[in-house]
Design a protein around this motif. Sequence first.
Motif, PDB file in Angstrom:
ATOM      1  N   VAL A  13     -48.207   8.395  46.331  1.00 36.34           N
ATOM      2  CA  VAL A  13     -48.510   9.791  46.053  1.00 36.34           C
ATOM      3  C   VAL A  13     -48.859  10.575  47.314  1.00 36.34           C
ATOM      4  O   VAL A  13     -48.455  11.718  47.475  1.00 36.34           O
ATOM      5  N   PHE A  14     -49.611   9.939  48.203  1.00 32.59           N
ATOM      6  CA  PHE A  14     -50.135  10.712  49.334  1.00 32.59           C
ATOM      7  C   PHE A  14     -49.387  10.444  50.622  1.00 32.59           C
ATOM      8  O   PHE A  14     -49.048   9.318  50.942  1.00 32.59           O
ATOM      9  N   GLY A  15     -49.185  11.548  51.354  1.00 33.32           N
ATOM     10  CA  GLY A  15     -48.587  11.402  52.679  1.00 33.32           C
ATOM     11  C   GLY A  15     -49.682  11.210  53.712  1.00 33.32           C
ATOM     12  O   GLY A  15     -50.838  11.548  53.484  1.00 33.32           O
ATOM     13  N   ARG A  16     -49.322  10.673  54.832  1.00 32.60           N
ATOM     14  CA  ARG A  16     -50.292  10.425  55.896  1.00 32.60           C
ATOM     15  C   ARG A  16     -50.867  11.737  56.393  1.00 32.60           C
ATOM     16  O   ARG A  16     -50.126  12.650  56.713  1.00 32.60           O
ATOM     17  N   GLY A  17     -52.186  11.828  56.428  1.00 31.79           N
ATOM     18  CA  GLY A  17     -52.828  13.035  56.943  1.00 31.79           C
ATOM     19  C   GLY A  17     -52.763  14.216  55.992  1.00 31.79           C
ATOM     20  O   GLY A  17     -53.131  15.333  56.364  1.00 31.79           O
ATOM     21  N   GLU A  18     -52.304  13.991  54.770  1.00 32.93           N
ATOM     22  CA  GLU A  18     -52.192  15.091  53.821  1.00 32.93           C
ATOM     23  C   GLU A  18     -53.582  15.620  53.464  1.00 32.93           C
ATOM     24  O   GLU A  18     -54.531  14.857  53.355  1.00 32.93           O
ATOM     25  N   ARG A  19     -53.689  16.940  53.285  1.00 31.28           N
ATOM     26  CA  ARG A  19     -54.972  17.507  52.891  1.00 31.28           C
ATOM     27  C   ARG A  19     -55.054  17.506  51.372  1.00 31.28           C
ATOM     28  O   ARG A  19     -54.188  18.047  50.693  1.00 31.28           O
ATOM     29  N   VAL A  20     -56.097  16.862  50.846  1.00 30.09           N
ATOM     30  CA  VAL A  20     -56.249  16.826  49.387  1.00 30.09           C
ATOM     31  C   VAL A  20     -57.595  17.414  48.993  1.00 30.09           C
ATOM     32  O   VAL A  20     -58.567  17.339  49.746  1.00 30.09           O
ATOM     33  N   LEU A  21     -57.621  18.006  47.807  1.00 28.00           N
ATOM     34  CA  LEU A  21     -58.842  18.592  47.292  1.00 28.00           C
ATOM     35  C   LEU A  21     -59.323  17.753  46.123  1.00 28.00           C
ATOM     36  O   LEU A  21     -58.567  17.475  45.204  1.00 28.00           O
ATOM     37  N   ILE A  22     -60.587  17.319  46.167  1.00 28.46           N
ATOM     38  CA  ILE A  22     -61.140  16.526  45.078  1.00 28.46           C
ATOM     39  C   ILE A  22     -61.961  17.453  44.195  1.00 28.46           C
ATOM     40  O   ILE A  22     -62.863  18.144  44.669  1.00 28.46           O
ATOM     41  N   ALA A  23     -61.644  17.478  42.897  1.00 22.88           N
ATOM     42  CA  ALA A  23     -62.371  18.345  41.974  1.00 22.88           C
ATOM     43  C   ALA A  23     -63.623  17.614  41.520  1.00 22.88           C
ATOM     44  O   ALA A  23     -63.542  16.594  40.843  1.00 22.88           O
ATOM     45  N   TYR A  24     -64.785  18.117  41.897  1.00 18.56           N
ATOM     46  CA  TYR A  24     -66.043  17.461  41.545  1.00 18.56           C
ATOM     47  C   TYR A  24     -66.740  18.272  40.470  1.00 18.56           C
ATOM     48  O   TYR A  24     -66.913  19.481  40.601  1.00 18.56           O
ATOM     49  N   SER A  25     -67.126  17.608  39.386  1.00 19.58           N
ATOM     50  CA  SER A  25     -67.780  18.337  38.302  1.00 19.58           C
ATOM     51  C   SER A  25     -69.238  17.932  38.174  1.00 19.58           C
ATOM     52  O   SER A  25     -69.994  18.541  37.436  1.00 19.58           O
ATOM     53  N   GLY A  26     -69.649  16.879  38.852  1.00 20.30           N
ATOM     54  CA  GLY A  26     -71.014  16.380  38.724  1.00 20.30           C
ATOM     55  C   GLY A  26     -71.121  15.277  37.701  1.00 20.30           C
ATOM     56  O   GLY A  26     -72.122  14.579  37.626  1.00 20.30           O
ATOM     57  N   GLY A  27     -70.084  15.079  36.892  1.00 20.43           N
ATOM     58  CA  GLY A  27     -70.139  14.072  35.843  1.00 20.43           C
ATOM     59  C   GLY A  27     -69.903  12.674  36.391  1.00 20.43           C
ATOM     60  O   GLY A  27     -69.568  12.502  37.558  1.00 20.43           O
ATOM     61  N   PRO A  28     -70.055  11.642  35.530  1.00 23.23           N
ATOM     62  CA  PRO A  28     -69.916  10.266  36.012  1.00 23.23           C
ATOM     63  C   PRO A  28     -68.544   9.947  36.591  1.00 23.23           C
ATOM     64  O   PRO A  28     -68.453   9.242  37.608  1.00 23.23           O
TER      65      PRO A  28
END
Lengths: 373, 288
Positions: free
Chosen positions: A68-83
């Motif tokens: 899925v990911f390319g080397r050095g790709e910028r990814v955004l992680i969606a954080y909700s605070g849940g477990p």
Amino acid sequence: MCQINEEDDEAFQALKAAAANKTAISRKCMSCDQDACVVVRIADPMCRKCFEEFFIHKFRSTLSKSNVFGRGERVLIAYSGGPSSTALLHLIADGLSVNARRRLQFQAHVAYIDESSLYPESTDIRDKVTDLITNRLQHPLHIVSIDDNLDKDHDFQQILTERTKSLTAREELVRRRKLKLLFDIAIRENCTKLITGDNCTKLAAQILSDMAQGKGAHVALECNLTDTRNDSVTIVRPFREIMSKEIAMYNRLNSIESLQNADISTMTGPQSSIFQLTETLVNDLQRQFPSTVSTIFRTSDKLEKNLQPHRCDLCCCPLDLSEDQSLVSDEERIKLIQQLFSPTSQNMDSVHVCYACRRLLRDVQPISHSRQK
Amino acid sequence: MPSATCVSCQGQRPAALVRPKTSEPYCKVCFFEAFEREIHETIVKEQLFKPGETIAVAASGGKDSTVLAHVLKLLNERHSYGLKLVLLSIDEGITGYRDDSLETVKRNQQQYDLPLIILTYKELYGWSMDEIVKAVGRKNNCTFCGVFRRQALDRGAMKLSVNKIATGHNADDIAETILMNILRGDIARLKRCTSIITGDESDENEGSVIPRCKPLKYAYEKEIVLYAFYKRLDYFSTECLYSPNAYRGNIRTYIKDLERLRPSSIIDIIHSGEQVLVKQTAKMPVQR
């Protein structure tokens, strides 16, 4: 047994104490024949070490299997605070660390959508999030309020409480709005991927709930590993085959704490909205028939994506109605959609929505209507 | 405060009920008209029948098949479909349930003046449902009964030399079936269950079977009950003895709760089911 200082592990000690009283729990791990401490799936006992290996392996292989990911790709992680999203952050932190096996090669940013304007008692949630992500994990953090960039005629909290008549419609509006904001942040930060912590249990409930709202055309998209509804940002769901119970066990064993998060559905009861009702159904059925969640998931996985080129202006999914049926004619609703969901270009000639979003809009009253009351 | 005048005739008559499908007030006359008209539109739009065909109405004596028989006879005359209608009933051999409902069907035959044929599981297969349940226990009974009934309907239809079978499946039934197929992982049935007509030329799998159609596909169960009640139709309304343990019961409760939250959910589920496409690469069961 399976770790160096077993006296320090209170989770393990607690289970050992229970085991001393009940002989039933002194089972052996199915892989290594040491004493088991958790039971995964239906009845497979595992010791702590094997469980963690199993859990981490599931996560890593889901990602690496599909390149899925390319080397050095910028990814955004969606954080909700849940477990789930908290576990996600920890697993990604481990995967990015210098001595990780087959190290993850992307650049991680984290986004948090602050919904505290929707509830009367707002807490210091932003501080807690900043502490975890900026100070401890040291990722770039982007916090955006849910009523970001709205004009004074469209106060989101007011729209939800005064103009939206059902909790179902409110939940769905918030869900779509959050996704839209996440896409915006990703595009702004040049992130080409958005990673979410959606786990199998939640996805199963979401699938049925979407079916109940007329979103059957998008079920294949909602449960897929990669979701390409947005041309610039692809959603990735590495936890899609991991149950919420497994995440809870992993968090417990590693003392990973999630934030106490309230949302608009808190304290409303199991029959208050379509999603709550569906979640209750899935959990009840899962108790009697332990393969329920995985069957729902597997069935949806066999479905084909809708290939329509035109997208819904609310949820960004391909349209499942004909051209004239999907057109929104009501001016007030057009303005609402433009304010809450419009892409970067403000003036849209025509607004089109899918069947489910059209049904959703019927629950949102035009301003003139609510002012009469 | 909801208005007390019918939205259809705009006050010519006072409203007598709230229509479950649209939550709007209707008077009796307009409700009958709307209900019958929507079924007629379904029949025309989906091209269910051709003039000169003989149609077997699967009649159990329950509300769905009684309303189906009544409305089909009415529409056949009103719109000159040119159909010949017959009643086909199956006796599964469930004491205290089927024997009573069959009396109702016999009365229906006289009330609607239609030919009737009754087939029993015992003579077709050598087993009645009571005997089957005694042998296998009280779980998964609906599976046996459903499979036997479909074959029984086909055999009865061939005996009567009909062109099509019409069943009383309503919108609630189809919504339940869609969700059940997802929960049970039955991809093959999921594809087929939203079709309003199965087994005709367009369906490659079933060439030599008599086509079955569901004219009441978009009619809500609640509306069928209201229609039968206000028209004082004669039907039998007890549920099957073996149904409480059925898996379908969980989903029926869920759908009833959904309907309370949002009445359009039933039609929304059917729309979802119709949109679902199965991957070409998905493994399907092969019929041998």
